[in-house]
Motif scaffolding. Structure first.
Motif, PDB file in Angstrom:
ATOM      1  N   GLY A 123      -3.416 -46.808   5.498  1.00 11.83           N
ATOM      2  CA  GLY A 123      -3.765 -48.220   5.484  1.00 11.83           C
ATOM      3  C   GLY A 123      -5.257 -48.469   5.550  1.00 11.83           C
ATOM      4  O   GLY A 123      -5.814 -49.222   4.743  1.00 11.83           O
ATOM      5  N   ARG A 124      -5.930 -47.830   6.504  1.00 12.64           N
ATOM      6  CA  ARG A 124      -7.367 -48.064   6.659  1.00 12.64           C
ATOM      7  C   ARG A 124      -8.154 -47.452   5.493  1.00 12.64           C
ATOM      8  O   ARG A 124      -9.127 -48.040   5.012  1.00 12.64           O
ATOM      9  CB  ARG A 124      -7.839 -47.490   8.001  1.00 12.64           C
ATOM     10  N   LEU A 125      -7.755 -46.282   5.020  1.00 13.94           N
ATOM     11  CA  LEU A 125      -8.453 -45.669   3.888  1.00 13.94           C
ATOM     12  C   LEU A 125      -8.334 -46.533   2.635  1.00 13.94           C
ATOM     13  O   LEU A 125      -9.313 -46.718   1.897  1.00 13.94           O
ATOM     14  CB  LEU A 125      -7.908 -44.264   3.624  1.00 13.94           C
ATOM     15  N   SER A 126      -7.137 -47.087   2.380  1.00 13.02           N
ATOM     16  CA  SER A 126      -6.964 -47.943   1.200  1.00 13.02           C
ATOM     17  C   SER A 126      -7.784 -49.223   1.340  1.00 13.02           C
ATOM     18  O   SER A 126      -8.293 -49.749   0.339  1.00 13.02           O
ATOM     19  CB  SER A 126      -5.488 -48.267   0.978  1.00 13.02           C
ATOM     20  N   PHE A 155       4.137 -45.856   3.356  1.00  8.21           N
ATOM     21  CA  PHE A 155       2.744 -46.006   2.928  1.00  8.21           C
ATOM     22  C   PHE A 155       2.554 -45.763   1.428  1.00  8.21           C
ATOM     23  O   PHE A 155       1.463 -45.400   0.989  1.00  8.21           O
ATOM     24  CB  PHE A 155       1.841 -45.046   3.710  1.00  8.21           C
ATOM     25  N   HIS A 156       3.591 -45.956   0.623  1.00  9.28           N
ATOM     26  CA  HIS A 156       3.507 -45.650  -0.806  1.00  9.28           C
ATOM     27  C   HIS A 156       2.388 -46.437  -1.495  1.00  9.28           C
ATOM     28  O   HIS A 156       1.598 -45.881  -2.266  1.00  9.28           O
ATOM     29  CB  HIS A 156       4.844 -45.946  -1.496  1.00  9.28           C
ATOM     30  N   LEU A 186       3.487 -40.821  -7.551  1.00 10.92           N
ATOM     31  CA  LEU A 186       2.090 -41.165  -7.279  1.00 10.92           C
ATOM     32  C   LEU A 186       1.214 -39.926  -7.111  1.00 10.92           C
ATOM     33  O   LEU A 186      -0.012 -39.996  -7.228  1.00 10.92           O
ATOM     34  CB  LEU A 186       1.977 -42.070  -6.055  1.00 10.92           C
ATOM     35  N   LEU A 187       1.816 -38.772  -6.831  1.00 12.52           N
ATOM     36  CA  LEU A 187       1.036 -37.541  -6.714  1.00 12.52           C
ATOM     37  C   LEU A 187       0.652 -37.044  -8.101  1.00 12.52           C
ATOM     38  O   LEU A 187       1.504 -36.956  -8.987  1.00 12.52           O
ATOM     39  CB  LEU A 187       1.828 -36.459  -5.979  1.00 12.52           C
ATOM     40  N   PRO A 188      -0.616 -36.676  -8.300  1.00 15.18           N
ATOM     41  CA  PRO A 188      -1.051 -36.247  -9.637  1.00 15.18           C
ATOM     42  C   PRO A 188      -0.530 -34.873 -10.036  1.00 15.18           C
ATOM     43  O   PRO A 188      -0.421 -34.570 -11.207  1.00 15.18           O
ATOM     44  CB  PRO A 188      -2.581 -36.239  -9.519  1.00 15.18           C
ATOM     45  N   HIS A 189      -0.207 -34.011  -9.084  1.00 17.21           N
ATOM     46  CA  HIS A 189       0.250 -32.666  -9.409  1.00 17.21           C
ATOM     47  C   HIS A 189       1.753 -32.640  -9.623  1.00 17.21           C
ATOM     48  O   HIS A 189       2.500 -33.304  -8.912  1.00 17.21           O
ATOM     49  CB  HIS A 189      -0.125 -31.683  -8.290  1.00 17.21           C
ATOM     50  N   ARG A 190       2.200 -31.888 -10.600  1.00 15.65           N
ATOM     51  CA  ARG A 190       3.635 -31.736 -10.842  1.00 15.65           C
ATOM     52  C   ARG A 190       4.125 -30.339 -10.459  1.00 15.65           C
ATOM     53  O   ARG A 190       5.311 -30.123 -10.280  1.00 15.65           O
ATOM     54  CB  ARG A 190       3.942 -32.009 -12.318  1.00 15.65           C
TER      55      ARG A 190
END
Length: 441
Positions: A123-126, A155-156, A186-190
């Motif tokens: 939350g705070r980082l976003s 936190f999505h 949402l994660l860039p790695h697969r």
């Protein structure tokens, strides 16, 4: 990239609370330098924080790099704990910790200095991303610690705000204390390299015992059990904050010193209660599952389940607070006659009868003192140690855990010496500022 030699990390051993690395940490070290996406699945209390922090430090300390790292954690308590662990390594790398309830302006000013490590809650980082204070694309290494908990807490959206701006070449370390059958888009790695240490569902050194009672007498049975178990450190788990408060009231009415922890408390009160339990000025902590994950609370001898959780994973996390790192411990299950064991405990457990002869235990031999100065005043643990020995008349080995917060410091000292210590330090200066000392309330 080349595979790291675990021997490269031995230089850190003098600043960490154990003399050798466990198998999980060694295997993580070997994989860390050669993987762009490394996932670590391991139970609570096995040392995951050190497993990822040391390769992170190794990367940031390279002479030919301007790399920066971002660590994302689900809770304020875990953020503060990792901050303390990181600073204990004495790396010389600048850092900034961001979390709700902390001074936003102070964080903003710190972020302008481009610290090598930024850690905080989603939350705070976003919020900092949306305000232009934090640019995720500046980071080459991202750590998602207790990622399953961040997803569980919903936190999505905040995580997506961070990941939308990431440098696609950045590396990822991801840790979890539960199996992750699928990862969100949402994660860039697969593709992830996975180290799975979750094969054992119970702590090998944990001895489980069942305490039977009636519904009417359940709280008083718990009181009797705690009275008998003291003075060993004990963590009592409840499912709801109301139960925590009721038990706390019962203990208070009987002059039984303790600490408590649940999500309805103000942040500073949560911090103070955890500090008291960590520094052994309080030997019993009554808590919700907020205390079951990620918090560094060492040397817990017993875990008591006043109320059993619905899920087996929550139960395993609770028990992970004791019998940690191959140590031994005991788990007590307080069960009323009209209550049934959950399906995940569908096995025979030895019943434990509380001895009849017991008395109210003496308070801890340590007391927690408050000092009216902290990080804002650039006070260090060395400053506090020197003040208490030179001005307060204590010896170094008498001084317990020192916890320095933004505007205050807490330290454990011998209870029998508190009165004399307060007299000697009245109106005295610590690092050129006049400070107030008092028993922490």
């Amino acid at each position: 990239m080349t595979t790291a030699d675990p021997n490269d990390y031995h230089r850190f051993l003098e600043n960490i609370p154990f003399s050798t690395f466990n198998e999980m940490q060694l295997r993580f070290f070997r994989k860390a330098a050669s993987c762009d996406g490394l996932m670590l699945l391991a139970p609570t209390g096995t040392g995951k924080t050190f497993a990822y922090l040391l390769p992170l430090v190794q990367q940031l300390q390279k002479m030919d790099t301007a790399d920066r790292a971002l660590v994302v954690v689900p809770s304020r308590e875990l953020a503060l704990q990792i901050e303390q662990v990181f600073k204990s390594l004495r790396t010389g790398i600048s850092s900034c910790t961001c979390y709700g309830g902390h001074d936003m302006k102070m964080e903003t000013n710190r972020l302008k200095e481009n610290p090598g490590l930024v850690l905080g809650t989603p939350g705070r980082l976003s919020d900092h991303v949306l305000n232009g204070n934090l640019k995720p694309g500046d980071f080459s290494l991202i750590v998602l610690d207790e990622f399953d908990k961040s997803l569980q807490l919903g936190f999505h959206a905040q995580l997506n705000a961070l990941f939308e701006q990431l440098n696609r070449d950045c590396r990822f370390f991801l840790t979890s204390a539960t199996p992750l059958t699928s990862l969100p888009d949402l994660l860039p790695h697969r593709e992830w390299e996975t180290l799975d240490f979750l094969t054992d569902t119970a702590s090998p050194g944990l001895d489980l015992k069942l305490v039977r009672t009636s519904s009417v007498e359940k709280a008083t049975t718990l009181f009797s059990l705690l009275t008998f178990l003291s003075p060993d450190s004990t963590l009592v788990f409840c499912n709801h904050r109301d139960a925590v408060n009721r038990i706390s009231q019962l203990l208070t009415e009987n002059n039984f010193e303790h600490a408590l922890l649940h999500g309805g408390m103000e942040q500073i009160e949560r911090e103070k209660n955890l500090i008291r339990f960590r520094n052994t000025s309080r030997l019993v902590l009554i808590a919700t599952d907020l205390a079951s994950r990620g918090l560094d609370i060492p040397e817990i001898k017993q875990v008591v389940h006043y109320q059993l959780p619905a899920s087996e994973q929550a139960y395993i996390h609770r028990n992970g607070r004791t019998a940690r790192m191959n140590a031994s411990g005991t788990g007590y299950l307080v069960l009323a006659h009209d209550e049934q064991l959950p399906e995940y405990l569908n096995r025979d457990l030895p019943e434990y009868d509380i001895p009849k002869n017991f008395s109210l235990p003496e308070p801890s031999s340590m007391e927690c003192l408050y000092i009216s100065g902290g990080k804002k005043d650039k006070i260090s643990k060395g400053d506090v140690l020197g003040f208490l020995t030179k001005t307060g008349g204590l010896t170094g080995h008498e001084i317990g855990l020192i916890s320095i917060l933004e505007t205050a410091t807490y330290v454990a000292v011998p209870r029998q010496k508190v009165s004399a210590l307060l007299k000697k330090t009245t109106e005295k200066k610590l690092k050129r500022i006049k400070v107030k000392l008092a028993v922490a309330n």
